[in-house]
Design a protein around this motif. Structure first.
Motif, PDB file in Angstrom:
ATOM      1  N   GLY A  58       0.814  -1.217   0.000  1.00 48.81           N
ATOM      2  CA  GLY A  58       0.000   0.000   0.000  1.00 48.81           C
ATOM      3  C   GLY A  58       0.842   1.259   0.000  1.00 48.81           C
ATOM      4  N   ILE A  59       2.141   1.113  -0.190  1.00 44.84           N
ATOM      5  CA  ILE A  59       3.059   2.248  -0.276  1.00 44.84           C
ATOM      6  C   ILE A  59       3.280   2.522  -1.762  1.00 44.84           C
ATOM      7  CG2 ILE A  59       5.383   3.079   0.293  1.00 44.84           C
ATOM      8  CD1 ILE A  59       5.417   0.983   2.567  1.00 44.84           C
ATOM      9  N   ASP A  85      16.967   7.456   0.489  1.00 43.93           N
ATOM     10  CA  ASP A  85      16.410   8.754   0.880  1.00 43.93           C
ATOM     11  C   ASP A  85      15.734   8.581   2.232  1.00 43.93           C
ATOM     12  OD1 ASP A  85      17.234   9.585  -1.615  1.00 43.93           O
ATOM     13  OD2 ASP A  85      15.218   9.676  -2.473  1.00 43.93           O
ATOM     14  N   LYS A  86      15.920   9.538   3.104  1.00 44.35           N
ATOM     15  CA  LYS A  86      15.341   9.430   4.443  1.00 44.35           C
ATOM     16  C   LYS A  86      13.823   9.546   4.372  1.00 44.35           C
ATOM     17  CE  LYS A  86      15.554  11.299   9.052  1.00 44.35           C
ATOM     18  NZ  LYS A  86      16.254  10.597  10.039  1.00 44.35           N
ATOM     19  N   ILE A  87      13.153   8.601   4.986  1.00 44.93           N
ATOM     20  CA  ILE A  87      11.687   8.582   5.046  1.00 44.93           C
ATOM     21  C   ILE A  87      11.283   8.811   6.499  1.00 44.93           C
ATOM     22  CG2 ILE A  87       9.606   7.205   4.654  1.00 44.93           C
ATOM     23  CD1 ILE A  87      11.092   7.857   2.069  1.00 44.93           C
ATOM     24  N   THR A  88      10.508   9.861   6.750  1.00 43.62           N
ATOM     25  CA  THR A  88      10.097  10.163   8.123  1.00 43.62           C
ATOM     26  C   THR A  88       8.591  10.077   8.320  1.00 43.62           C
ATOM     27  OG1 THR A  88      10.003  12.519   7.623  1.00 43.62           O
ATOM     28  CG2 THR A  88      12.078  11.682   8.523  1.00 43.62           C
ATOM     29  N   ASP A  89       7.859   9.770   7.270  1.00 49.87           N
ATOM     30  CA  ASP A  89       6.408   9.670   7.357  1.00 49.87           C
ATOM     31  C   ASP A  89       6.059   8.391   8.127  1.00 49.87           C
ATOM     32  OD1 ASP A  89       3.668   9.207   6.972  1.00 49.87           O
ATOM     33  OD2 ASP A  89       3.683  10.044   4.945  1.00 49.87           O
ATOM     34  N   THR A  90       5.574   8.535   9.348  1.00 49.93           N
ATOM     35  CA  THR A  90       5.297   7.366  10.178  1.00 49.93           C
ATOM     36  C   THR A  90       4.160   6.514   9.620  1.00 49.93           C
ATOM     37  OG1 THR A  90       3.931   8.731  11.647  1.00 49.93           O
ATOM     38  CG2 THR A  90       6.224   8.343  12.304  1.00 49.93           C
ATOM     39  N   ARG A  91       3.261   7.115   8.834  1.00 44.39           N
ATOM     40  CA  ARG A  91       2.216   6.324   8.193  1.00 44.39           C
ATOM     41  C   ARG A  91       2.845   5.338   7.216  1.00 44.39           C
ATOM     42  NH1 ARG A  91      -0.152   5.809   3.604  1.00 44.39           N
ATOM     43  NH2 ARG A  91       0.943   7.553   2.658  1.00 44.39           N
ATOM     44  N   VAL A  92       3.806   5.806   6.423  1.00 45.69           N
ATOM     45  CA  VAL A  92       4.505   4.944   5.471  1.00 45.69           C
ATOM     46  C   VAL A  92       5.276   3.870   6.223  1.00 45.69           C
ATOM     47  CG1 VAL A  92       6.406   4.864   3.787  1.00 45.69           C
ATOM     48  CG2 VAL A  92       4.666   6.671   3.641  1.00 45.69           C
ATOM     49  N   LEU A  93       5.955   4.262   7.288  1.00 46.80           N
ATOM     50  CA  LEU A  93       6.728   3.285   8.053  1.00 46.80           C
ATOM     51  C   LEU A  93       5.812   2.266   8.729  1.00 46.80           C
ATOM     52  CD1 LEU A  93       9.436   5.692   9.478  1.00 46.80           C
ATOM     53  CD2 LEU A  93       9.678   4.054   7.587  1.00 46.80           C
ATOM     54  N   GLY A  94       4.615   2.696   9.117  1.00 46.07           N
ATOM     55  CA  GLY A  94       3.627   1.762   9.670  1.00 46.07           C
ATOM     56  C   GLY A  94       3.174   0.745   8.635  1.00 46.07           C
ATOM     57  N   LEU A  95       2.936   1.203   7.415  1.00 49.38           N
ATOM     58  CA  LEU A  95       2.572   0.286   6.334  1.00 49.38           C
ATOM     59  C   LEU A  95       3.714  -0.685   6.041  1.00 49.38           C
ATOM     60  CD1 LEU A  95       0.788   2.774   3.882  1.00 49.38           C
ATOM     61  CD2 LEU A  95      -0.289   0.926   5.207  1.00 49.38           C
ATOM     62  N   LEU A  96       4.938  -0.171   6.074  1.00 48.18           N
ATOM     63  CA  LEU A  96       6.108  -1.009   5.841  1.00 48.18           C
ATOM     64  C   LEU A  96       6.203  -2.086   6.919  1.00 48.18           C
ATOM     65  CD1 LEU A  96       8.734  -1.557   4.260  1.00 48.18           C
ATOM     66  CD2 LEU A  96       9.852   0.073   5.788  1.00 48.18           C
ATOM     67  N   ALA A  97       6.040  -1.692   8.168  1.00 52.49           N
ATOM     68  CA  ALA A  97       6.104  -2.651   9.279  1.00 52.49           C
ATOM     69  C   ALA A  97       5.040  -3.727   9.114  1.00 52.49           C
ATOM     70  CB  ALA A  97       5.929  -1.923  10.613  1.00 52.49           C
ATOM     71  N   GLN A  98       3.846  -3.320   8.766  1.00 55.83           N
ATOM     72  CA  GLN A  98       2.748  -4.273   8.589  1.00 55.83           C
ATOM     73  C   GLN A  98       3.047  -5.233   7.437  1.00 55.83           C
ATOM     74  OE1 GLN A  98      -1.019  -2.386   7.804  1.00 55.83           O
ATOM     75  NE2 GLN A  98      -2.164  -4.229   8.292  1.00 55.83           N
ATOM     76  N   ALA A  99       3.523  -4.709   6.327  1.00 56.01           N
ATOM     77  CA  ALA A  99       3.803  -5.551   5.155  1.00 56.01           C
ATOM     78  C   ALA A  99       4.929  -6.543   5.419  1.00 56.01           C
ATOM     79  CB  ALA A  99       4.152  -4.669   3.954  1.00 56.01           C
ATOM     80  N   LEU A 100       5.908  -6.134   6.232  1.00 51.99           N
ATOM     81  CA  LEU A 100       7.038  -7.014   6.533  1.00 51.99           C
ATOM     82  C   LEU A 100       6.784  -7.904   7.746  1.00 51.99           C
ATOM     83  CD1 LEU A 100      10.035  -4.548   5.998  1.00 51.99           C
ATOM     84  CD2 LEU A 100       9.161  -6.289   4.413  1.00 51.99           C
ATOM     85  N   GLY A 101       5.711  -7.625   8.479  1.00 50.24           N
ATOM     86  CA  GLY A 101       5.441  -8.398   9.689  1.00 50.24           C
ATOM     87  C   GLY A 101       6.446  -8.113  10.786  1.00 50.24           C
ATOM     88  N   GLU A 102       6.921  -6.880  10.819  1.00 51.60           N
ATOM     89  CA  GLU A 102       7.905  -6.447  11.819  1.00 51.60           C
ATOM     90  C   GLU A 102       7.243  -5.447  12.758  1.00 51.60           C
ATOM     91  OE1 GLU A 102      11.225  -7.295  12.033  1.00 51.60           O
ATOM     92  OE2 GLU A 102      11.078  -8.669  10.345  1.00 51.60           O
ATOM     93  N   PRO A 103       7.690  -5.384  14.009  1.00 50.64           N
ATOM     94  CA  PRO A 103       7.135  -4.371  14.910  1.00 50.64           C
ATOM     95  C   PRO A 103       7.456  -2.959  14.416  1.00 50.64           C
ATOM     96  CG  PRO A 103       8.402  -6.023  16.125  1.00 50.64           C
ATOM     97  CD  PRO A 103       8.651  -6.260  14.671  1.00 50.64           C
ATOM     98  N   LEU A 104       6.482  -2.072  14.493  1.00 54.56           N
ATOM     99  CA  LEU A 104       6.698  -0.691  14.077  1.00 54.56           C
ATOM    100  C   LEU A 104       7.861  -0.078  14.841  1.00 54.56           C
ATOM    101  CD1 LEU A 104       5.988   1.865  12.525  1.00 54.56           C
ATOM    102  CD2 LEU A 104       4.230   2.343  14.249  1.00 54.56           C
ATOM    103  N   SER A 105       7.983  -0.412  16.117  1.00 55.32           N
ATOM    104  CA  SER A 105       9.074   0.156  16.918  1.00 55.32           C
ATOM    105  C   SER A 105      10.433  -0.170  16.306  1.00 55.32           C
ATOM    106  CB  SER A 105       8.990  -0.345  18.359  1.00 55.32           C
ATOM    107  OG  SER A 105       9.008  -1.766  18.384  1.00 55.32           O
ATOM    108  N   ILE A 152      13.699   7.266  15.841  1.00 53.51           N
ATOM    109  CA  ILE A 152      14.033   7.271  17.262  1.00 53.51           C
ATOM    110  C   ILE A 152      15.246   6.364  17.457  1.00 53.51           C
ATOM    111  CG2 ILE A 152      11.693   7.727  18.066  1.00 53.51           C
ATOM    112  CD1 ILE A 152      11.414   4.758  18.714  1.00 53.51           C
ATOM    113  N   THR A 153      15.932   6.559  18.562  1.00 58.79           N
ATOM    114  CA  THR A 153      17.073   5.695  18.878  1.00 58.79           C
ATOM    115  C   THR A 153      16.595   4.514  19.711  1.00 58.79           C
ATOM    116  OG1 THR A 153      17.605   6.794  20.965  1.00 58.79           O
ATOM    117  CG2 THR A 153      18.598   7.722  18.948  1.00 58.79           C
ATOM    118  N   ALA A 154      17.422   3.501  19.796  1.00 53.02           N
ATOM    119  CA  ALA A 154      17.086   2.346  20.625  1.00 53.02           C
ATOM    120  C   ALA A 154      16.934   2.773  22.088  1.00 53.02           C
ATOM    121  CB  ALA A 154      18.152   1.265  20.481  1.00 53.02           C
ATOM    122  N   ASP A 155      17.747   3.713  22.542  1.00 52.41           N
ATOM    123  CA  ASP A 155      17.626   4.205  23.918  1.00 52.41           C
ATOM    124  C   ASP A 155      16.301   4.916  24.144  1.00 52.41           C
ATOM    125  OD1 ASP A 155      20.130   3.208  24.550  1.00 52.41           O
ATOM    126  OD2 ASP A 155      21.147   5.140  24.292  1.00 52.41           O
TER     127      ASP A 155
END
Length: 151
Positions: free
Chosen positions: A46-47, A59-79, A88-91
């Motif tokens: 959906g991206i 290219d740096k992507i900062t749109d959290t909506r896009v990153l949320g779609l990416l996380a969902q498509a990959l089955g990875e946690p958004l965090s 965000i940093t791991a800390d």
């Protein structure tokens, strides 16, 4: 200086390399501009294909909506995606996931909610006791140690 342009560029390049590896592992053919993998992943996730291309170019992507779609498509946690993308940093993630007790102050009413105290009378007693305990300082001995009440 916390974030420099070079750091952002390096992070975006590492993210692009990671994403390319993830997509290739999942069977998306990214071997050439007309291989179809980028378009297939864009359709699946959906991206937009142009945004997928920007991510793969580094290219740096900062749109959290896009990153949320990416996380969902990959089955990875958004965090995890937010950390990999350099949002965000791991800390910082750890501080959000496991706040230290002093970082999170709640009201007695919020505590009653979290504890599931719904009976009106029990709630009043709980809130009153919590407020009293917040106002009352335990007595201290002359050397500064707290005294435990006699039982």
């Amino acid at each position: 200086m916390k974030n420099t342009k070079r750091d952002d560029g390096d992070r975006a390049k590492r993210f692009a390399d990671w994403l390319r590896d993830q997509l290739t592992r999942r069977g998306y053919d990214l071997s050439g501009p007309r291989s179809g993998g980028k378009s297939a992943f864009a359709e699946h996730s959906g991206i937009s294909a142009s945004t997928v291309g920007r991510m793969l170019r580094g290219d740096k992507i900062t749109d959290t909506r896009v990153l949320g779609l990416l996380a969902q498509a990959l089955g990875e946690p958004l965090s995890d995606i937010l950390v990999r993308a350099g949002i965000i940093t791991a800390d910082e993630l750890g501080a959000v996931q496991r706040p230290s007790p002093g970082d999170r102050r709640i009201t007695p009413e919020q505590a009653a909610d979290e504890l599931g105290i719904t009976d009106a009378q029990s709630r009043r007693v709980f809130v009153s006791m919590a407020e009293t305990l917040q106002r009352t300082q335990p007595p201290t001995s002359t050397n500064g140690d707290q005294r435990v009440a006699d039982q």
